[in-house]
Scaffold this motif. Structure first.
Motif, PDB file in Angstrom:
ATOM      1  N   LEU A  82       0.807  -1.213   0.000  1.00  0.00           N
ATOM      2  CA  LEU A  82       0.000   0.000   0.000  1.00  0.00           C
ATOM      3  C   LEU A  82       0.848   1.275   0.000  1.00  0.00           C
ATOM      4  O   LEU A  82       0.604   2.188  -0.773  1.00  0.00           O
ATOM      5  N   GLU A  83       1.845   1.319   0.894  1.00  0.00           N
ATOM      6  CA  GLU A  83       2.567   2.587   1.085  1.00  0.00           C
ATOM      7  C   GLU A  83       3.908   2.618   0.372  1.00  0.00           C
ATOM      8  O   GLU A  83       4.624   3.606   0.473  1.00  0.00           O
ATOM      9  N   VAL A  84       4.256   1.540  -0.318  1.00  0.00           N
ATOM     10  CA  VAL A  84       5.569   1.469  -0.950  1.00  0.00           C
ATOM     11  C   VAL A  84       5.420   1.632  -2.456  1.00  0.00           C
ATOM     12  O   VAL A  84       4.749   0.828  -3.104  1.00  0.00           O
ATOM     13  N   GLY A  85       6.032   2.667  -2.994  1.00  0.00           N
ATOM     14  CA  GLY A  85       5.924   2.840  -4.438  1.00  0.00           C
ATOM     15  C   GLY A  85       6.533   4.135  -4.907  1.00  0.00           C
ATOM     16  O   GLY A  85       7.182   4.850  -4.139  1.00  0.00           O
ATOM     17  N   ARG A  86       6.312   4.433  -6.166  1.00  0.00           N
ATOM     18  CA  ARG A  86       6.855   5.671  -6.727  1.00  0.00           C
ATOM     19  C   ARG A  86       6.099   6.873  -6.174  1.00  0.00           C
ATOM     20  O   ARG A  86       4.893   6.793  -5.943  1.00  0.00           O
ATOM     21  N   PRO A  87       6.825   7.983  -5.983  1.00  0.00           N
ATOM     22  CA  PRO A  87       6.200   9.176  -5.399  1.00  0.00           C
ATOM     23  C   PRO A  87       4.977   9.625  -6.198  1.00  0.00           C
ATOM     24  O   PRO A  87       4.001  10.091  -5.638  1.00  0.00           O
ATOM     25  N   ILE A  88       5.052   9.453  -7.520  1.00  0.00           N
ATOM     26  CA  ILE A  88       3.902   9.879  -8.331  1.00  0.00           C
ATOM     27  C   ILE A  88       3.318   8.657  -9.020  1.00  0.00           C
ATOM     28  O   ILE A  88       4.038   7.860  -9.604  1.00  0.00           O
ATOM     29  N   GLY A  89       2.020   8.512  -8.918  1.00  0.00           N
ATOM     30  CA  GLY A  89       1.363   7.459  -9.700  1.00  0.00           C
ATOM     31  C   GLY A  89       1.094   6.160  -8.974  1.00  0.00           C
ATOM     32  O   GLY A  89       0.391   5.305  -9.489  1.00  0.00           O
ATOM     33  N   HIS A  90       1.642   5.989  -7.768  1.00  0.00           N
ATOM     34  CA  HIS A  90       1.452   4.706  -7.083  1.00  0.00           C
ATOM     35  C   HIS A  90      -0.018   4.446  -6.738  1.00  0.00           C
ATOM     36  O   HIS A  90      -0.548   3.366  -6.995  1.00  0.00           O
ATOM     37  N   LEU A  91      -0.670   5.437  -6.170  1.00  0.00           N
ATOM     38  CA  LEU A  91      -2.071   5.225  -5.777  1.00  0.00           C
ATOM     39  C   LEU A  91      -2.970   5.071  -6.997  1.00  0.00           C
ATOM     40  O   LEU A  91      -3.918   4.291  -6.989  1.00  0.00           O
ATOM     41  N   ARG A  92      -2.635   5.793  -8.063  1.00  0.00           N
ATOM     42  CA  ARG A  92      -3.394   5.632  -9.302  1.00  0.00           C
ATOM     43  C   ARG A  92      -3.247   4.195  -9.809  1.00  0.00           C
ATOM     44  O   ARG A  92      -4.208   3.554 -10.228  1.00  0.00           O
ATOM     45  N   PHE A  93      -2.019   3.687  -9.721  1.00  0.00           N
ATOM     46  CA  PHE A  93      -1.746   2.304 -10.122  1.00  0.00           C
ATOM     47  C   PHE A  93      -2.594   1.323  -9.297  1.00  0.00           C
ATOM     48  O   PHE A  93      -3.226   0.414  -9.847  1.00  0.00           O
ATOM     49  N   LEU A  94      -2.656   1.542  -7.993  1.00  0.00           N
ATOM     50  CA  LEU A  94      -3.459   0.644  -7.138  1.00  0.00           C
ATOM     51  C   LEU A  94      -4.942   0.739  -7.484  1.00  0.00           C
ATOM     52  O   LEU A  94      -5.670  -0.258  -7.457  1.00  0.00           O
ATOM     53  N   ARG A  95      -5.375   1.951  -7.834  1.00  0.00           N
ATOM     54  CA  ARG A  95      -6.799   2.126  -8.164  1.00  0.00           C
ATOM     55  C   ARG A  95      -7.169   1.432  -9.467  1.00  0.00           C
ATOM     56  O   ARG A  95      -8.313   1.075  -9.680  1.00  0.00           O
ATOM     57  N   LYS A  96      -6.154   1.232 -10.330  1.00  0.00           N
ATOM     58  CA  LYS A  96      -6.448   0.606 -11.627  1.00  0.00           C
ATOM     59  C   LYS A  96      -6.447  -0.920 -11.558  1.00  0.00           C
ATOM     60  O   LYS A  96      -6.850  -1.581 -12.519  1.00  0.00           O
ATOM     61  N   LEU A  97      -5.972  -1.479 -10.467  1.00  0.00           N
ATOM     62  CA  LEU A  97      -5.889  -2.944 -10.384  1.00  0.00           C
ATOM     63  C   LEU A  97      -7.282  -3.560 -10.388  1.00  0.00           C
ATOM     64  O   LEU A  97      -8.218  -2.999  -9.833  1.00  0.00           O
ATOM     65  N   ARG A  98      -7.361  -4.740 -10.997  1.00  0.00           N
ATOM     66  CA  ARG A  98      -8.642  -5.448 -10.996  1.00  0.00           C
ATOM     67  C   ARG A  98      -8.866  -6.114  -9.644  1.00  0.00           C
ATOM     68  O   ARG A  98      -7.928  -6.515  -8.967  1.00  0.00           O
ATOM     69  N   SER A  99     -10.125  -6.279  -9.271  1.00  0.00           N
ATOM     70  CA  SER A  99     -10.455  -7.000  -8.034  1.00  0.00           C
ATOM     71  C   SER A  99     -10.363  -8.503  -8.301  1.00  0.00           C
ATOM     72  O   SER A  99     -10.624  -8.922  -9.423  1.00  0.00           O
ATOM     73  N   PRO A 100     -10.079  -9.292  -7.302  1.00  0.00           N
ATOM     74  CA  PRO A 100      -9.725  -8.897  -5.943  1.00  0.00           C
ATOM     75  C   PRO A 100      -8.273  -8.421  -5.859  1.00  0.00           C
ATOM     76  O   PRO A 100      -7.376  -9.096  -6.349  1.00  0.00           O
ATOM     77  N   ARG A 101      -8.081  -7.269  -5.242  1.00  0.00           N
ATOM     78  CA  ARG A 101      -6.722  -6.764  -5.059  1.00  0.00           C
ATOM     79  C   ARG A 101      -6.125  -7.386  -3.810  1.00  0.00           C
ATOM     80  O   ARG A 101      -6.723  -7.316  -2.739  1.00  0.00           O
ATOM     81  N   LEU A 102      -4.949  -7.996  -3.955  1.00  0.00           N
ATOM     82  CA  LEU A 102      -4.236  -8.535  -2.792  1.00  0.00           C
ATOM     83  C   LEU A 102      -3.210  -7.482  -2.393  1.00  0.00           C
ATOM     84  O   LEU A 102      -2.369  -7.092  -3.209  1.00  0.00           O
ATOM     85  N   MET A 103      -3.286  -7.012  -1.157  1.00  0.00           N
ATOM     86  CA  MET A 103      -2.416  -5.921  -0.743  1.00  0.00           C
ATOM     87  C   MET A 103      -1.811  -6.168   0.639  1.00  0.00           C
ATOM     88  O   MET A 103      -2.294  -7.012   1.401  1.00  0.00           O
ATOM     89  N   ALA A 104      -0.750  -5.435   0.920  1.00  0.00           N
ATOM     90  CA  ALA A 104      -0.082  -5.577   2.214  1.00  0.00           C
ATOM     91  C   ALA A 104       0.350  -4.214   2.711  1.00  0.00           C
ATOM     92  O   ALA A 104       0.585  -3.296   1.913  1.00  0.00           O
ATOM     93  N   THR A 105       0.431  -4.089   4.024  1.00  0.00           N
ATOM     94  CA  THR A 105       0.949  -2.844   4.599  1.00  0.00           C
ATOM     95  C   THR A 105       1.556  -3.120   5.975  1.00  0.00           C
ATOM     96  O   THR A 105       1.152  -4.051   6.665  1.00  0.00           O
ATOM     97  N   HIS A 106       2.551  -2.279   6.311  1.00  0.00           N
ATOM     98  CA  HIS A 106       3.140  -2.317   7.659  1.00  0.00           C
ATOM     99  C   HIS A 106       2.663  -1.124   8.481  1.00  0.00           C
ATOM    100  O   HIS A 106       3.105  -0.937   9.606  1.00  0.00           O
TER     101      HIS A 106
END
Ligand code: A3P
Length: 297
Positions: A82-106
């Motif tokens: 969730l929180e690891v990625g490029r400064p620009i575009g990471h959240l957009r990338f996550l929003r484009k993923l198809r469901s079910p999205r498998l995600m992790a966070t610390h």
């Protein structure tokens, strides 16, 4: 102090120390309103609690236990942090993923998206006993470029851990707040431990699969357990971080990401005095929580 200075682009985000190398403030700031979908799955852990292990397990559960389907794709492209990625575009990338999205966070509970705090999707929280957890985190700090390849002493590191001054903050706060979260949403939040995975992997795979409403045949459970044993994962380049798109993530000349994978390695590091101090802090912090910690195999 010198620990904070050794962390590349160290920053405090709402009082929690973060590394800015892969976890830029731009992502953290966008997370509060990040939309959660009912079919998302989140693995949440304090670092070094068995995140990768659980990720591989759920990735296989979602592939019906077919190990062939995960042989050619890096785990980091199957389970997204969730929180690891490029400064620009990471959240957009996550929003484009198809469901079910498998995600992790610390991230600690306070910093995860609002809808995730409301348990709008299923969550698997994995805890590891804090003595093995800190030993593993100590080695991880040495190999990890994004954590500044720690060169300080074990004793200093342990003190920082007990004070909650390491990257991602206090282990105790993390575990206790998610334990409460689990108690508030028992059907949505599964709370398991590294030690349970280690002691009965097949049973735990079955439990996780049932929790996710993806029950498996006994044969599939056996396959996943074999594929996810430490020896298999240590030699599996899709999960062991030996093969990554960027090569300077880790310096694994001394220690590997898949290091030992056991319960009780802390005994090789803790002096009797360190153990006494640790026990005292641990007892104080965990008092009344009802959480049971397992330090021995
Ligand atoms: P050690 O450093 O104690 O060996 P994370 O994925 O959260 O970063 O956790 C990494 C820790 O989990 C490391 O612990 C790693 O060896 C261990 N690990 C990873 N896969 C494992 C497996 N299949 N069985 C047991 N331990 C595993």
């Amino acid at each position: 102090e010198s620990y904070v200075r050794s962390i590349p682009q160290a920053q405090y985000y709402r009082n929690v120390l973060m590394q800015g190398y892969f976890v830029p403030p731009s992502i953290l700031e966008g997370l509060e309103n990040f939309e959660i979908r009912p079919h998302d799955i989140f693995i949440i852990t304090y670092p070094k609690s068995g995140t990768t292990w659980t990720e591989e397990i759920i990735s296989l559960i979602y592939n019906g236990g077919d190990t062939k389907k995960v042989q050619k794709k890096l785990l980091i492209f199957r389970v997204h942090h969730l929180e690891v990625g490029r400064p620009i575009g990471h959240l957009r990338f996550l929003r484009k993923l198809r469901s079910p999205r498998l995600m992790a966070t610390h991230l600690p509970l306070d910093l995860i998206p609002k809808q995730l705090r409301e348990a709008q999707c299923k969550v698997i929280y994995v805890m590891r006993n804090p003595k093995d957890n800190v030993v593993s985190y100590y080695h991880h700090h040495q190999i990890s470029t994004s954590l500044g390849n720690y060169t300080g002493s074990w004793d200093d590191f342990l003190t920082l851990f007990l004070k909650g001054h390491l990257v991602y903050g206090s282990w105790f706060d993390h575990v206790l707040s998610y334990w409460k979260f689990h108690q508030q949403h028992p059907e949505k939040v599964l709370f398991i431990s590294y030690e349970e995975l280690k002691m009965d992997l097949e049973r735990m795979i079955e439990r996780i699969a049932n929790f996710l409403d993806r029950p498996l045949h006994p044969e599939a459970i056996k396959n996943i357990a074999h594929h996810c044993s430490f020896d298999q994962m240590k030699n599996n380049n899709m999960v062991n971080r030996e093969q990554l798109p960027v090569t300077d993530f880790f310096n694994m000349s001394h220690t590997k990401f898949m290091r030992k994978g056991i319960i009780g390695d802390w005994k090789n590091y803790f002096t009797p005095e360190q153990n006494e101090t640790f026990e005292k802090v641990c007892k104080e912090k965990m008092a009344g929580s009802g959480l049971h910690l397992v330090f021995e195999p």
